[in-house]
Design a protein around this motif. Structure first.
Motif, PDB file in Angstrom:
ATOM      1  N   GLY A 208       0.810  -1.211   0.000  1.00  0.00           N
ATOM      2  CA  GLY A 208       0.000   0.000   0.000  1.00  0.00           C
ATOM      3  C   GLY A 208       0.841   1.257   0.000  1.00  0.00           C
ATOM      4  O   GLY A 208       0.582   2.206  -0.752  1.00  0.00           O
ATOM      5  N   ARG A 209       1.880   1.280   0.839  1.00  0.00           N
ATOM      6  CA  ARG A 209       2.750   2.464   0.874  1.00  0.00           C
ATOM      7  C   ARG A 209       3.472   2.650  -0.456  1.00  0.00           C
ATOM      8  O   ARG A 209       3.644   3.788  -0.919  1.00  0.00           O
ATOM      9  CB  ARG A 209       3.744   2.336   2.019  1.00  0.00           C
ATOM     10  CG  ARG A 209       3.105   2.498   3.393  1.00  0.00           C
ATOM     11  CD  ARG A 209       4.153   2.603   4.485  1.00  0.00           C
ATOM     12  NE  ARG A 209       3.542   2.941   5.774  1.00  0.00           N
ATOM     13  CZ  ARG A 209       4.219   3.291   6.857  1.00  0.00           C
ATOM     14  NH1 ARG A 209       5.549   3.357   6.797  1.00  0.00           N
ATOM     15  NH2 ARG A 209       3.593   3.586   7.977  1.00  0.00           N
ATOM     16  N   ALA A 210       3.897   1.544  -1.059  1.00  0.00           N
ATOM     17  CA  ALA A 210       4.586   1.652  -2.347  1.00  0.00           C
ATOM     18  C   ALA A 210       3.659   2.213  -3.414  1.00  0.00           C
ATOM     19  O   ALA A 210       4.060   3.059  -4.233  1.00  0.00           O
ATOM     20  CB  ALA A 210       5.118   0.278  -2.766  1.00  0.00           C
ATOM     21  N   ALA A 211       2.392   1.761  -3.427  1.00  0.00           N
ATOM     22  CA  ALA A 211       1.438   2.263  -4.413  1.00  0.00           C
ATOM     23  C   ALA A 211       1.157   3.744  -4.191  1.00  0.00           C
ATOM     24  O   ALA A 211       1.076   4.529  -5.149  1.00  0.00           O
ATOM     25  CB  ALA A 211       0.141   1.458  -4.348  1.00  0.00           C
TER      26      ALA A 211
ATOM     27  N   LEU B 257      -5.721  -2.906  10.756  1.00  0.00           N
ATOM     28  CA  LEU B 257      -5.687  -1.697   9.948  1.00  0.00           C
ATOM     29  C   LEU B 257      -6.390  -0.541  10.645  1.00  0.00           C
ATOM     30  O   LEU B 257      -5.946   0.614  10.561  1.00  0.00           O
ATOM     31  CB  LEU B 257      -6.332  -1.951   8.589  1.00  0.00           C
ATOM     32  CG  LEU B 257      -5.519  -2.747   7.569  1.00  0.00           C
ATOM     33  CD1 LEU B 257      -6.394  -3.162   6.394  1.00  0.00           C
ATOM     34  CD2 LEU B 257      -4.318  -1.936   7.073  1.00  0.00           C
ATOM     35  N   THR B 258      -7.486  -0.843  11.315  1.00  0.00           N
ATOM     36  CA  THR B 258      -8.291   0.212  11.949  1.00  0.00           C
ATOM     37  C   THR B 258      -7.907   0.449  13.402  1.00  0.00           C
ATOM     38  O   THR B 258      -8.643   1.115  14.136  1.00  0.00           O
ATOM     39  CB  THR B 258      -9.791  -0.131  11.865  1.00  0.00           C
ATOM     40  OG1 THR B 258     -10.026  -1.372  12.558  1.00  0.00           O
ATOM     41  CG2 THR B 258     -10.248  -0.265  10.422  1.00  0.00           C
ATOM     42  N   GLY B 259      -6.771  -0.077  13.828  1.00  0.00           N
ATOM     43  CA  GLY B 259      -6.315   0.145  15.195  1.00  0.00           C
ATOM     44  C   GLY B 259      -7.225  -0.468  16.236  1.00  0.00           C
ATOM     45  O   GLY B 259      -7.353   0.036  17.349  1.00  0.00           O
ATOM     46  N   GLY B 260      -7.866  -1.574  15.882  1.00  0.00           N
ATOM     47  CA  GLY B 260      -8.776  -2.252  16.806  1.00  0.00           C
ATOM     48  C   GLY B 260     -10.186  -1.729  16.753  1.00  0.00           C
ATOM     49  O   GLY B 260     -11.044  -2.162  17.526  1.00  0.00           O
TER      50      GLY B 260
ATOM     51  N   LEU C 151      -2.078   3.308   9.184  1.00  0.00           N
ATOM     52  CA  LEU C 151      -0.867   2.515   8.965  1.00  0.00           C
ATOM     53  C   LEU C 151      -0.083   2.924   7.725  1.00  0.00           C
ATOM     54  O   LEU C 151       1.056   2.492   7.547  1.00  0.00           O
ATOM     55  CB  LEU C 151      -1.218   1.026   8.872  1.00  0.00           C
ATOM     56  CG  LEU C 151      -1.696   0.377  10.174  1.00  0.00           C
ATOM     57  CD1 LEU C 151      -1.802  -1.129  10.006  1.00  0.00           C
ATOM     58  CD2 LEU C 151      -0.771   0.708  11.335  1.00  0.00           C
ATOM     59  N   PHE C 152      -0.674   3.739   6.871  1.00  0.00           N
ATOM     60  CA  PHE C 152       0.061   4.189   5.685  1.00  0.00           C
ATOM     61  C   PHE C 152       0.737   5.534   5.917  1.00  0.00           C
ATOM     62  O   PHE C 152       1.348   6.086   5.014  1.00  0.00           O
ATOM     63  CB  PHE C 152      -0.888   4.239   4.481  1.00  0.00           C
ATOM     64  CG  PHE C 152      -1.501   2.910   4.181  1.00  0.00           C
ATOM     65  CD1 PHE C 152      -0.753   1.889   3.624  1.00  0.00           C
ATOM     66  CD2 PHE C 152      -2.819   2.642   4.512  1.00  0.00           C
ATOM     67  CE1 PHE C 152      -1.302   0.643   3.377  1.00  0.00           C
ATOM     68  CE2 PHE C 152      -3.385   1.407   4.272  1.00  0.00           C
ATOM     69  CZ  PHE C 152      -2.626   0.400   3.702  1.00  0.00           C
ATOM     70  N   GLY C 153       0.646   6.058   7.147  1.00  0.00           N
ATOM     71  CA  GLY C 153       1.372   7.246   7.542  1.00  0.00           C
ATOM     72  C   GLY C 153       1.116   8.425   6.631  1.00  0.00           C
ATOM     73  O   GLY C 153      -0.009   8.675   6.185  1.00  0.00           O
ATOM     74  N   GLY C 154       2.188   9.165   6.325  1.00  0.00           N
ATOM     75  CA  GLY C 154       2.081  10.334   5.458  1.00  0.00           C
ATOM     76  C   GLY C 154       1.745   9.995   4.031  1.00  0.00           C
ATOM     77  O   GLY C 154       1.485  10.899   3.224  1.00  0.00           O
ATOM     78  N   PHE C 155       1.712   8.685   3.686  1.00  0.00           N
ATOM     79  CA  PHE C 155       1.371   8.280   2.330  1.00  0.00           C
ATOM     80  C   PHE C 155      -0.142   8.190   2.116  1.00  0.00           C
ATOM     81  O   PHE C 155      -0.595   7.928   1.011  1.00  0.00           O
ATOM     82  CB  PHE C 155       1.985   6.905   2.011  1.00  0.00           C
ATOM     83  CG  PHE C 155       3.477   6.904   1.945  1.00  0.00           C
ATOM     84  CD1 PHE C 155       4.139   7.315   0.800  1.00  0.00           C
ATOM     85  CD2 PHE C 155       4.221   6.489   3.027  1.00  0.00           C
ATOM     86  CE1 PHE C 155       5.515   7.296   0.735  1.00  0.00           C
ATOM     87  CE2 PHE C 155       5.610   6.476   2.972  1.00  0.00           C
ATOM     88  CZ  PHE C 155       6.257   6.885   1.824  1.00  0.00           C
TER      89      PHE C 155
END
Length: 487
Positions: free
Chosen positions: A59-62, A159-162, A215-219
């Motif tokens: 996901g981050r790469a995309a 992904l949704t932090g629980g 989870l994808f941060g600044g991306f």
């Protein structure tokens, strides 16, 4: 009009992520490998952390490739892979048991007297391929702690932090715990499997908000904001949607680790005697669509097996090596390397190669493998036609192995129907993108969210029906020798 969305296809041997824009199409892509461990006795498992890491990495790469934020995310998953995990911490309690794992055979054998009733309730035959036998096996052999679910529920939770404990209706339908008519958990099936006291995820539509991910941060979202998760669907149904198979009778086949033929049946399930699975295609905005599903357990995995033996260097060698000979040279290959699924349902079957001689070459083996994969798909197409009351006019196909002109021509020849290869190389991820958009914009129609469908190639039959029948006859005789032999 919604902005770009992130679509992730979490598969058996890797994860593919796309950033899809409604106007510009695919504007970013990324991949990450997944390496299941193959163990004796038909077992296969994978570290759940590797599944999650592959989603984040791809996901981050995309997103980095696209260079712009997204409005939402959709996730497609491998439907029958299961694990136990702690819902408080999100930590796995077991490895993930992969969909083609056979360790739950004993569970299925014990529950055989319930087989007909389970199929009537859930649409699925009693087979270790499905999730419920694996879930019961985990509870009996590994742990009674935490929750035991399909991998999508765990991935979405992480992904949704629980924030989410959900599964979509189609993935729930791959467990053998879903009542096919009510589209809710079946008290009967849960009781039979000894899972009546389990905490199970909420069943949700394939499109709609279930939480947000950071989870994808600044991306991720605009200004580094969290990304809404608005699309969830099991992988093969996601590909069915992306192929535009929304009308009853429309069918597709995806050639990946296995090969999977699905045909849309509309707003009611079909329970015939063909050996095909009747299951949920998707539930959108409270309305359920159903499909027929047929499986070939080993497609790309059979190619990988030939590669591991050193016969070929990889899937790219199928065409040059197979084209070195004009035919199979009398070799018949039944690639039941992980058992036989529909319409036979013999998980104990083993693959066979017959007709070998001193003149047999690598080319003959490659052609025989392509013929064995294609012949199984023909059997699925024939069963589908019998269920629908009319043969398929054309077969739409997608997946990595559709790059092989040899396999696709063999498919058209044996099927005696045109085979249309999708110009959309990543149909499963694109289906997840459609759902992400639908979940973000309730005013958007399904037709308005679907990408334009067009084939990149069309393969027409090049052999007469008599030759196709002769070749299919040889394959069927080889299968009969397997399934009619001692169990």
């Amino acid at each position: 009009m919604t902005g770009p969305v992130l679509a992730v296809d979490q598969g058996t041997s890797g994860t593919k992520a796309l950033v899809v824009c409604p106007e510009r199409g695919v504007i970013g892509s990324g991949t990450a490998p997944v390496r299941p461990r193959r163990l004796p006795g038909g077992r296969a498992e994978v570290d759940p952390h590797e599944l999650l890491a592959s989603v984040v990495t791809a996901g981050r790469a995309a997103l980095a490739d696209a260079g712009e934020p997204v409005a939402a995310m959709g996730l497609a998953n491998q439907g029958e892979t299961v694990l136990a995990w702690d819902p408080r911490t999100g930590e796995p309690l077991t490895d993930a048991i992969v969909w083609h794992d056979k360790r739950a055979r004993d569970v299925c054998a014990e529950l055989a007297p319930h087989g007909d009733a389970l199929r009537a309730a859930t649409g699925l035959p009693l087979d270790p391929y499905f999730a419920a036998p694996k879930m019961a096996w985990i509870r009996r052999r590994l742990t009674c702690e935490g929750v035991v679910t399909t991998s999508d529920a765990w991935l979405t939770h992480r992904l949704t932090g629980g924030g989410a404990f959900v599964t979509d209706a189609a993935t729930a339908g791959r467990t053998q715990l879903l009542d096919l008519d009510t589209v809710d958990w079946s008290p009967y099936a849960l009781e039979v499997y000894g899972l009546a006291d389990e905490r199970l995820p909420a069943i949700v539509d394939a499109a709609g908000p279930v939480g947000t991910t950071s989870l994808f941060g600044g991306f991720g979202g605009a200004g580094g904001s969290d990304v809404p998760v608005t699309g969830l669907l099991v992988d093969q149904q996601a590909a069915l949607l992306a192929q535009g198979a929304t009308a009853p009778g429309a069918a597709k086949c995806t050639y990946g680790t296995g090969a999977f033929l699905l045909a849309q049946t509309g707003d009611r399930p079909r329970r015939g005697g063909s050996g095909l699975v009747s299951c949920v295609a998707w539930r959108l905005r409270g309305r359920t669509s159903y499909c027929l599903d047929g499986q070939v357990y080993a497609a790309a995995s059979a190619v990988r097996w030939l590669t591991d033996l050193g016969v070929i260097g990889g899937a790219a060698d199928l065409d040059p090596v197979g084209s070195s000979v004009p035919d199979t040279g009398g070799v018949t290959f039944v690639p039941a390397l992980a058992g036989l699924a529909a319409p036979w349902w013999r998980d104990d079957a083993r693959g066979s190669v017959t007709g070998l001689g001193l003149d047999t070459t690598a080319g003959h083996l490659v052609r025989a493998l392509c013929e064995g994969i294609a012949a199984q798909v023909v059997e699925l197409a024939a069963a589908t036609g019998a269920e629908l009351g009319a043969p398929l006019d054309v077969l739409r196909v997608d997946g990595g192995l559709t790059r092989s002109a040899l396999l696709m021509q063999t498919q058209a020849d044996l099927l005696q129907r045109p085979v249309e290869v999708s110009a959309l190389p990543d149909a499963t991820a694109l289906g997840a993108a459609v759902l992400a958009r639908l979940g973000l914009d309730p005013s958007l129609s399904v037709e308005g969210a679907l990408p334009e469908w067009k084939p990149s190639a069309v393969y027409e039959p090049r052999v007469p029906a008599s030759e196709a029948a002769e070749r299919m006859g040889a394959f069927r005789a080889a299968v009969a020798a397997l399934v009619d032999g001692p169990r």
